[in-house]
Every structure is written in structure tokens, then in C-alpha cells.
Design a protein around this motif. Structure first.
Motif, PDB file in Angstrom:
ATOM      1  N   UNK A  72      33.515 -39.899   4.157  1.00 56.85           N
ATOM      2  CA  UNK A  72      33.489 -39.469   2.739  1.00 56.85           C
ATOM      3  C   UNK A  72      34.313 -39.986   1.856  1.00 56.85           C
ATOM      4  N   UNK A  73      35.692 -40.071   2.262  1.00 54.41           N
ATOM      5  CA  UNK A  73      36.498 -40.700   1.456  1.00 54.41           C
ATOM      6  C   UNK A  73      36.372 -42.285   0.990  1.00 54.41           C
ATOM      7  N   UNK A  74      35.608 -42.922   1.936  1.00 48.12           N
ATOM      8  CA  UNK A  74      35.314 -44.258   1.509  1.00 48.12           C
ATOM      9  C   UNK A  74      34.192 -44.201   0.269  1.00 48.12           C
ATOM     10  N   UNK A  75      33.598 -42.955   0.063  1.00 54.13           N
ATOM     11  CA  UNK A  75      32.750 -43.146  -1.229  1.00 54.13           C
ATOM     12  C   UNK A  75      33.420 -42.498  -2.366  1.00 54.13           C
ATOM     13  N   UNK A  76      33.830 -41.440  -1.807  1.00 52.75           N
ATOM     14  CA  UNK A  76      34.293 -40.613  -3.085  1.00 52.75           C
ATOM     15  C   UNK A  76      36.024 -40.671  -3.179  1.00 52.75           C
ATOM     16  N   UNK A  77      36.455 -40.511  -4.524  1.00 54.39           N
ATOM     17  CA  UNK A  77      35.921 -40.480  -5.646  1.00 54.39           C
ATOM     18  C   UNK A  77      35.736 -41.635  -6.048  1.00 54.39           C
ATOM     19  N   UNK A  78      35.749 -42.786  -5.424  1.00 59.22           N
ATOM     20  CA  UNK A  78      35.425 -44.416  -5.959  1.00 59.22           C
ATOM     21  C   UNK A  78      34.091 -44.321  -6.532  1.00 59.22           C
ATOM     22  N   UNK A  79      33.160 -43.372  -5.975  1.00 56.55           N
ATOM     23  CA  UNK A  79      31.565 -43.718  -6.715  1.00 56.55           C
ATOM     24  C   UNK A  79      31.567 -43.530  -8.153  1.00 56.55           C
ATOM     25  N   UNK A  80      32.503 -42.854  -8.712  1.00 56.08           N
ATOM     26  CA  UNK A  80      32.242 -42.419 -10.122  1.00 56.08           C
ATOM     27  C   UNK A  80      33.133 -43.356 -10.892  1.00 56.08           C
ATOM     28  N   UNK A  81      33.474 -44.519 -10.283  1.00 54.93           N
ATOM     29  CA  UNK A  81      34.237 -45.632 -11.121  1.00 54.93           C
ATOM     30  C   UNK A  81      32.797 -46.542 -11.586  1.00 54.93           C
ATOM     31  N   UNK A  82      31.897 -46.564 -10.514  1.00 53.70           N
ATOM     32  CA  UNK A  82      30.474 -47.377 -10.745  1.00 53.70           C
ATOM     33  C   UNK A  82      29.333 -46.486 -11.585  1.00 53.70           C
ATOM     34  N   UNK A  83      29.504 -45.378 -11.421  1.00 56.70           N
ATOM     35  CA  UNK A  83      28.071 -44.356 -12.077  1.00 56.70           C
ATOM     36  C   UNK A  83      28.593 -43.218 -12.101  1.00 56.70           C
ATOM     37  N   UNK A  84      28.114 -42.468 -13.163  1.00 59.05           N
ATOM     38  CA  UNK A  84      28.566 -41.049 -13.661  1.00 59.05           C
ATOM     39  C   UNK A  84      27.519 -39.960 -12.836  1.00 59.05           C
ATOM     40  N   UNK A  85      28.135 -38.725 -12.552  1.00 56.17           N
ATOM     41  CA  UNK A  85      27.009 -37.786 -11.975  1.00 56.17           C
ATOM     42  C   UNK A  85      25.727 -37.808 -12.664  1.00 56.17           C
ATOM     43  N   UNK A  86      25.630 -37.876 -14.062  1.00 55.41           N
ATOM     44  CA  UNK A  86      24.694 -37.674 -14.811  1.00 55.41           C
ATOM     45  C   UNK A  86      23.681 -39.020 -14.405  1.00 55.41           C
ATOM     46  N   UNK A  87      24.105 -40.212 -14.448  1.00 53.42           N
ATOM     47  CA  UNK A  87      23.411 -41.334 -13.668  1.00 53.42           C
ATOM     48  C   UNK A  87      22.870 -41.208 -12.452  1.00 53.42           C
ATOM     49  N   UNK A  88      23.619 -40.431 -11.551  1.00 53.53           N
ATOM     50  CA  UNK A  88      22.985 -40.279 -10.323  1.00 53.53           C
ATOM     51  C   UNK A  88      22.170 -39.436 -10.411  1.00 53.53           C
ATOM     52  N   UNK A  89      22.153 -38.403 -11.022  1.00 51.56           N
ATOM     53  CA  UNK A  89      21.082 -37.280 -11.001  1.00 51.56           C
ATOM     54  C   UNK A  89      19.557 -37.836 -11.771  1.00 51.56           C
ATOM     55  N   UNK A  90      19.799 -38.741 -12.939  1.00 52.32           N
ATOM     56  CA  UNK A  90      18.831 -39.462 -13.233  1.00 52.32           C
ATOM     57  C   UNK A  90      18.022 -40.172 -12.336  1.00 52.32           C
ATOM     58  N   UNK A  91      19.025 -41.092 -11.511  1.00 52.30           N
ATOM     59  CA  UNK A  91      18.311 -41.990 -10.709  1.00 52.30           C
ATOM     60  C   UNK A  91      17.597 -41.392  -9.380  1.00 52.30           C
ATOM     61  N   UNK A  92      18.252 -40.168  -8.957  1.00 51.89           N
ATOM     62  CA  UNK A  92      17.672 -39.610  -7.584  1.00 51.89           C
ATOM     63  C   UNK A  92      16.351 -38.857  -8.157  1.00 51.89           C
ATOM     64  N   UNK A  93      16.168 -38.288  -9.282  1.00 48.31           N
ATOM     65  CA  UNK A  93      14.914 -37.786  -9.682  1.00 48.31           C
ATOM     66  C   UNK A  93      13.929 -38.637 -10.176  1.00 48.31           C
ATOM     67  N   UNK A  94      14.324 -39.653 -10.848  1.00 53.11           N
ATOM     68  CA  UNK A  94      13.190 -40.813 -11.119  1.00 53.11           C
ATOM     69  C   UNK A  94      12.678 -41.447  -9.884  1.00 53.11           C
ATOM     70  N   UNK A  95      13.434 -41.750  -8.924  1.00 55.36           N
ATOM     71  CA  UNK A  95      13.278 -42.373  -7.840  1.00 55.36           C
ATOM     72  C   UNK A  95      12.459 -41.498  -6.797  1.00 55.36           C
ATOM     73  N   UNK A  96      12.757 -40.200  -6.815  1.00 51.99           N
ATOM     74  CA  UNK A  96      12.066 -39.168  -5.939  1.00 51.99           C
ATOM     75  C   UNK A  96      10.624 -39.114  -6.439  1.00 51.99           C
ATOM     76  N   UNK A  97      10.268 -39.071  -7.832  1.00 46.85           N
ATOM     77  CA  UNK A  97       8.931 -39.087  -8.291  1.00 46.85           C
ATOM     78  C   UNK A  97       8.207 -40.505  -8.003  1.00 46.85           C
TER      79      UNK A  97
END
Length: 295
Positions: A72-97
Motif C-alpha cells: 500500500x505504501x508504494x502507492x499512497x500517499x504518492x498517488x495524490x501527487x498525480x491525481x485527486x480523489x475527485x479525479x479518481x472517482x470520476x475516472x472509475x465511474x466513467x470507465x465502469x459505465x
């Protein structure tokens, strides 16, 4: 009519593939990459934890439960330097649809019916002790039928996941030991779980030794009768405690949910994105039956 723990398990086997598509579909990997995440695991940990906010590794390790802290530590919190939680939420919903649409799950009557009934259940499912479910329920509901179907399925699978973690904790099974127990019970191949949850042979043996000390594993590394009974107890307890998520649906609505959701699940499974072996240990042996089997 009566509802049993089997009802909860059969429901899980139907709504989980709708949610799980997001982990295996190429649309999801592409969308999370375009959002900025680097690699599959940064996208996975970022997108799944996004409802919690820009959280760090310790919280996600605790809530997700069965991953190695270093993983987990290899991904977080570094992930938030590349995209925000809001970006992630949009991406996962759009791609799921998009992925559901490719599977033939779009805006039909069955999609609308299943989405409405799953949403009705999720809206009143108990929050207590279920942090990831609560965080996802705070995310605004989408309007599009396929998006609502995916979001409601996500809520209910995280509700069950939080419930399972509570059962494991109450029974003294740590996050790393539970993966090994799952593999020994033939719910998922050892090689798959070692790779996806990052075990080496030494850690696997340490987990085996802890389980053996409780009488659950024999000298050959197989489950004892006590081990099989204990594993079944964990699964039955999870099913029993997860059933309350559907209290808002009467028996007629529950029957309707099975009839609407089952063919959608068949379509998702038939598309081939979700492998036969997953950490969730999904069952497909009764997807030919779209009845609720209430008696």
C-alpha cells in the motif's frame, strides 16, 4: 418467506461482478492512467480509497485489511501527487459505465430495475462499523442507470467487505493470515493470492504456522477438520451479518432483484474480463437460476 445466509451469498455472487469489472476491464486501467495514476496498483489503491479522501497508507492498510503495508505504501500517499480523489472517482465511474456498456449492460429495463432496488437497499443498510461503505455512500449518486447500478453494487460490496473484516477481527484472524486461510480452503489459488497480495515463501510459512498453532492446519500444510469448520464459520457469519443490507426490500422486491440482476451478471461474466479465480472467491455455479429461492 424466510431469508437465510445463503440468500446473502447468492446476492453477493450477483452484484460483486458488476462492481469487480472495474478492477479488470481495460477501460478502467486506461481511465485511471489518463487521470494521472502510475501503474495498476496506484490506480487500484487510489480509486478504491478515493471516497475516504486523500488518505495515507496506514488507513488504507487498516480498512482494506489483507494487503501488505509496504504494498500500500508504494502507492499512497504518492498517488495524490498525480491525481485527486475527485479525479479518481470520476475516472472509475466513467470507465465502469463504459465497460458495462461493452458487456451489453446499458439503459434497459432490467438495468433500471436492478439499480433502483440495489439503491433502495444500500440507502438504508446499517452504517455501524463499516467505514468504507459509509464513505462510498457519501459520494453523490449518479443519474445514469448503468452508473447507478455500478454505484449501488459498489456500496453493497463494500458493506459486505467491511462486515467480513469485522468478522475476521472478532475471530482473531489477521489480514495476512486470512488470505492464506482463503487459499487453503480452495477459494482462490495459492499462486494467485501470493502474487496479487505480495507474499514471499517466508511470510506464507509464518502465516501457516500461526494457523497451525490454532489447530487449523496439519503437518502437511492442509486444513484440518477444525480449520474447515472455522473457515465455514467465518463465511456463514459474514453472510448472516450482510443480509441486513437488504432489509429495506420486501420479498417481492427481493425476488424481482434476482430476476433483474442475474442476467446482467451473466452478461458481465460472459464478457471474460473477470478471471475465474479472484481474491473475492466468486461462485458462478448457480447463475443459471434467477430466482431468489425464498421459502
Amino acid at each position: 418467506m424466510s431469508r437465510t445466509s445463503t440468500t446473502a451469498r447468492r446476492l453477493f455472487d450477483r452484484f460483486e461482478p458488476v462492481h469487480a469489472l472495474t478492477y479488470f476491464a481495460p477501460e478502467s486501467r486506461e481511465a485511471l492512467g489518463q487521470a494521472g495514476f502510475r501503474g495498476f496498483w496506484m490506480g487500484y489503491f487510489g480509486a478504491r480509497s478515493a471516497p475516504l479522501g486523500a488518505v495515507g497508507a496506514d488507513l488504507v492498510t487498516a480498512v482494506f485489511y489483507n494487503f501488505a503495508p509496504a504494498h500500500v505504501a508504494r502507492a499512497l500517499p504518492a498517488a495524490w501527487e498525480f491525481a485527486s480523489p475527485a479525479d479518481a472517482l470520476r475516472a472509475r465511474e466513467v470507465s465502469a459505465v463504459a465497460a458495462l456498456g461493452r458487456c451489453g449492460v446499458g439503459d434497459g429495463t432490467e438495468v433500471q430495475t436492478a439499480a433502483d432496488l440495489l439503491a433502495k437497499a444500500a440507502a438504508t443498510a446499517p452504517l455501524d462499523g463499516r467505514p468504507l461503505f459509509a464513505a462510498n455512500r457519501a459520494v453523490p449518486w449518479p443519474d445514469e442507470p448503468a452508473a447507478r447500478l455500478w454505484h449501488a453494487s459498489t456500496l453493497l460490496r463494500e458493506h459486505r467487505g467491511d462486515t467480513h473484516v469485522a468478522v475476521l477481527v472478532a475471530n482473531g484472524v489477521g489480514g495476512r493470515d486470512c488470505n492464506v486461510l482463503h487459499a487453503l480452503a480452495d477459494r482462490v489459488p495459492r499462486e494467485f493470492i501470493m502474487r496479487s497480495r505480495e507474499y514471499d515463501d517466508q511470510e506464507w510459512q509464518v502465516c501457516l504456522d500461526r494457523l497451525a498453532a490454532r489447530g487449523f492446519v496439519d503437518d502437511q500444510g492442509a486444513l484440518t477438520d477444525s480449520g474447515r469448520e472455522f473457515k465455514q464459520h467465518l463465511e456463514d457469519s459474514t453472510d448472516r451479518l450482510s443480509l441486513s443490507a437488504f432489509d429495506a426490500l420486501d420479498d417481492g422486491e427481493l425476488e424481482l432483484l434476482f430476476r433483474a440482476l442475474t442476467p446482467l451478471t451473466r452478461a458481465v461474466v460472459a464478457a471474460g474480463d473477470i478471471p475465474a479465480a479472484t481474491p473475492m472467491g466468486l461462485r458462478r455455479d448457480d447463475l443459471d437460476d434467477d430466482g431468489a429461492q425464498l421459502s
